[in-house]
Design a protein around this motif. Structure first.
Motif, PDB file in Angstrom:
ATOM      1  N   ASP A  68       0.848  -1.189   0.000  1.00 15.31           N
ATOM      2  CA  ASP A  68       0.000   0.000   0.000  1.00 15.31           C
ATOM      3  C   ASP A  68       0.888   1.244   0.000  1.00 15.31           C
ATOM      4  O   ASP A  68       1.718   1.440   0.898  1.00 15.31           O
ATOM      5  N   MET A  69       0.701   2.107  -1.004  1.00 17.11           N
ATOM      6  CA  MET A  69       1.518   3.318  -1.119  1.00 17.11           C
ATOM      7  C   MET A  69       1.343   4.251   0.079  1.00 17.11           C
ATOM      8  O   MET A  69       2.212   5.071   0.376  1.00 17.11           O
ATOM      9  N   GLY A  92      -8.263   4.962   7.900  1.00 11.52           N
ATOM     10  CA  GLY A  92      -7.639   3.674   8.150  1.00 11.52           C
ATOM     11  C   GLY A  92      -8.626   2.534   8.297  1.00 11.52           C
ATOM     12  O   GLY A  92      -8.226   1.387   8.505  1.00 11.52           O
ATOM     13  N   GLY A  93      -9.938   2.833   8.180  1.00 11.29           N
ATOM     14  CA  GLY A  93     -10.944   1.781   8.236  1.00 11.29           C
ATOM     15  C   GLY A  93     -10.960   0.961   6.956  1.00 11.29           C
ATOM     16  O   GLY A  93     -10.206   1.216   6.016  1.00 11.29           O
ATOM     17  N   HIS A  94     -11.840  -0.020   6.918  1.00 11.78           N
ATOM     18  CA  HIS A  94     -11.875  -0.964   5.810  1.00 11.78           C
ATOM     19  C   HIS A  94     -13.266  -0.983   5.171  1.00 11.78           C
ATOM     20  O   HIS A  94     -14.275  -1.031   5.870  1.00 11.78           O
ATOM     21  N   THR A 111     -11.016   5.928  -6.062  1.00  9.75           N
ATOM     22  CA  THR A 111      -9.590   6.230  -5.979  1.00  9.75           C
ATOM     23  C   THR A 111      -9.303   7.236  -4.874  1.00  9.75           C
ATOM     24  O   THR A 111      -8.322   7.102  -4.126  1.00  9.75           O
ATOM     25  N   VAL A 112     -10.147   8.251  -4.746  1.00  8.92           N
ATOM     26  CA  VAL A 112      -9.974   9.252  -3.689  1.00  8.92           C
ATOM     27  C   VAL A 112     -10.105   8.608  -2.315  1.00  8.92           C
ATOM     28  O   VAL A 112      -9.291   8.846  -1.408  1.00  8.92           O
ATOM     29  N   LEU A 113     -11.136   7.769  -2.139  1.00 12.96           N
ATOM     30  CA  LEU A 113     -11.354   7.130  -0.837  1.00 12.96           C
ATOM     31  C   LEU A 113     -10.242   6.149  -0.481  1.00 12.96           C
ATOM     32  O   LEU A 113      -9.944   5.943   0.699  1.00 12.96           O
ATOM     33  N   ALA A 114      -9.626   5.564  -1.489  1.00 16.68           N
ATOM     34  CA  ALA A 114      -8.541   4.605  -1.244  1.00 16.68           C
ATOM     35  C   ALA A 114      -7.326   5.277  -0.620  1.00 16.68           C
ATOM     36  O   ALA A 114      -6.426   4.592  -0.115  1.00 16.68           O
ATOM     37  N   GLU A 115      -7.282   6.610  -0.617  1.00 19.82           N
ATOM     38  CA  GLU A 115      -6.193   7.325   0.031  1.00 19.82           C
ATOM     39  C   GLU A 115      -6.297   7.262   1.551  1.00 19.82           C
ATOM     40  O   GLU A 115      -5.283   7.391   2.244  1.00 19.82           O
ATOM     41  N   ARG A 116      -7.517   7.077   2.063  1.00 20.48           N
ATOM     42  CA  ARG A 116      -7.660   7.039   3.519  1.00 20.48           C
ATOM     43  C   ARG A 116      -8.304   5.760   4.047  1.00 20.48           C
ATOM     44  O   ARG A 116      -8.334   5.536   5.251  1.00 20.48           O
TER      45      ARG A 116
END
Length: 307
Positions: free
Chosen positions: A71-72, A200-202, A221-226
């Motif tokens: 994970d970047m 950091g949730g899933h 994609t935006v939500l995958a940042e957090r």
């Protein structure tokens, strides 16, 4: 779009058409079984070995070289700047995981040719995962999308949480079967799910992703940042195997029509779609409707191990 076709020749109370809260509650026993060697290789996630989960707690676990699939968001900037090579930092596993399950019950998901509707398969897999999460001390919430208003359950822990989740799934599915209309976009469901989760949730999405909406990929994609996002791409056998031709169907409301067979290889396109999401840090697996909960259970154990 007209209401989606259901299992040909099956009554509306067929277990593959209706969702029962009692049946979903009963999946907890199946969810806790171990992975057998015969089914371990069925997982669509990278790697063949289940390892200890790496969490996002405050206690560092290690700093290591970045490798394909990491994970970047976990890149360690100090180590990377010092060495000139990408490094990632991992942390001890957090037992109090917050996970929201997103079930797609829109009209296009109310379709199935073998064993069950796609919507039913999605619910079964999500519930199996939910039982594993609460069994490990995590918290589970739910968002359900259909032709009507979405349903939501805030993340909570224990059997009480799963009682709320399974009951909400059964009720939402019953209402979805009775509703009419086109597929609304999935974008609002992503926004609703994100509002229930801390950074950091899933988020675990179970859908065939038919007509997800023009802003779905951008918002994902935006939500995958957090958030950590995982995808269960639901697939009916007819979609993967149908030869070229025109196939008649009928729906419960009396609508009739035809579906044209696509010779281009839907199975390959599904795998390509998963690979494209994986390159953006959103791992997933294909969920075959005809396989059933016995096969989904080890897959959800594998998914649980990487959340």
């Amino acid at each position: 779009m007209a209401a989606a076709p259901t299992l040909a020749g099956e009554p509306d109370d067929h277990p593959g058409v209706r969702l029962s809260g009692e049946t979903l509650m009963g999946l907890r026993h199946l969810a806790r079984r171990g992975v057998s060697p015969a089914t371990r290789t069925l997982a669509g996630l990278p790697g063949g070995i289940v390892t200890r989960r790496r969490g996002r707690g405050s206690e560092p676990d290690d700093v290591r070289l970045w490798s394909e699939g990491d994970d970047m968001r976990h890149i360690d900037r100090n180590a990377t700047a010092r060495t000139g090579t990408l490094h990632v930092r991992t942390h001890h596993d957090e037992r109090d995981r917050a996970v929201v399950l997103l079930a797609d019950f829109r009209p296009s998901m109310l379709f199935g040719t073998r064993r069950a509707l796609r919507s039913v398969a999605a619910a079964e897999a999500l519930v199996l995962l939910g039982w594993r999460i609460v069994g490990d001390g995590g918290r589970v919430g739910l968002v359900v999308g259909s032709a009507g208003e979405p349903a939501a359950v805030r993340p909570a822990g224990g059997e009480r949480a799963m009682t709320a989740v399974t009951g909400a799934l059964a009720l939402a599915h019953s209402r979805a079967l009775a509703a009419e209309g086109d597929d609304p976009p999935l974008d609002p469901l992503l926004t609703l799910a994100a509002s229930l989760l801390p950074s950091g949730g899933h988020l675990v999405i179970a859908s065939a992703l038919d007509a997800p909406g023009p802003d779905f990929d951008r918002l994902l994609t935006v939500l995958a940042e957090r958030l950590s996002i995982r995808l269960l791409l639901v697939s009916d056998a007819f979609e993967r195997e149908r030869p070229p031709g025109h196939y008649p169907f009928a729906t419960a409301d009396g609508h009739r029509g035809t579906i044209q067979g696509d010779p281009r290889g839907a199975e390959a396109r599904t795998d390509e779609r998963l690979a494209a999401y994986a390159r953006r840090g959103i791992e997933g697996l294909r969920l075959d409707v005809e396989a059933g909960p016995e096969v989904y259970a080890p897959l959800m154990e594998r998914l649980d191990a990487v959340l």
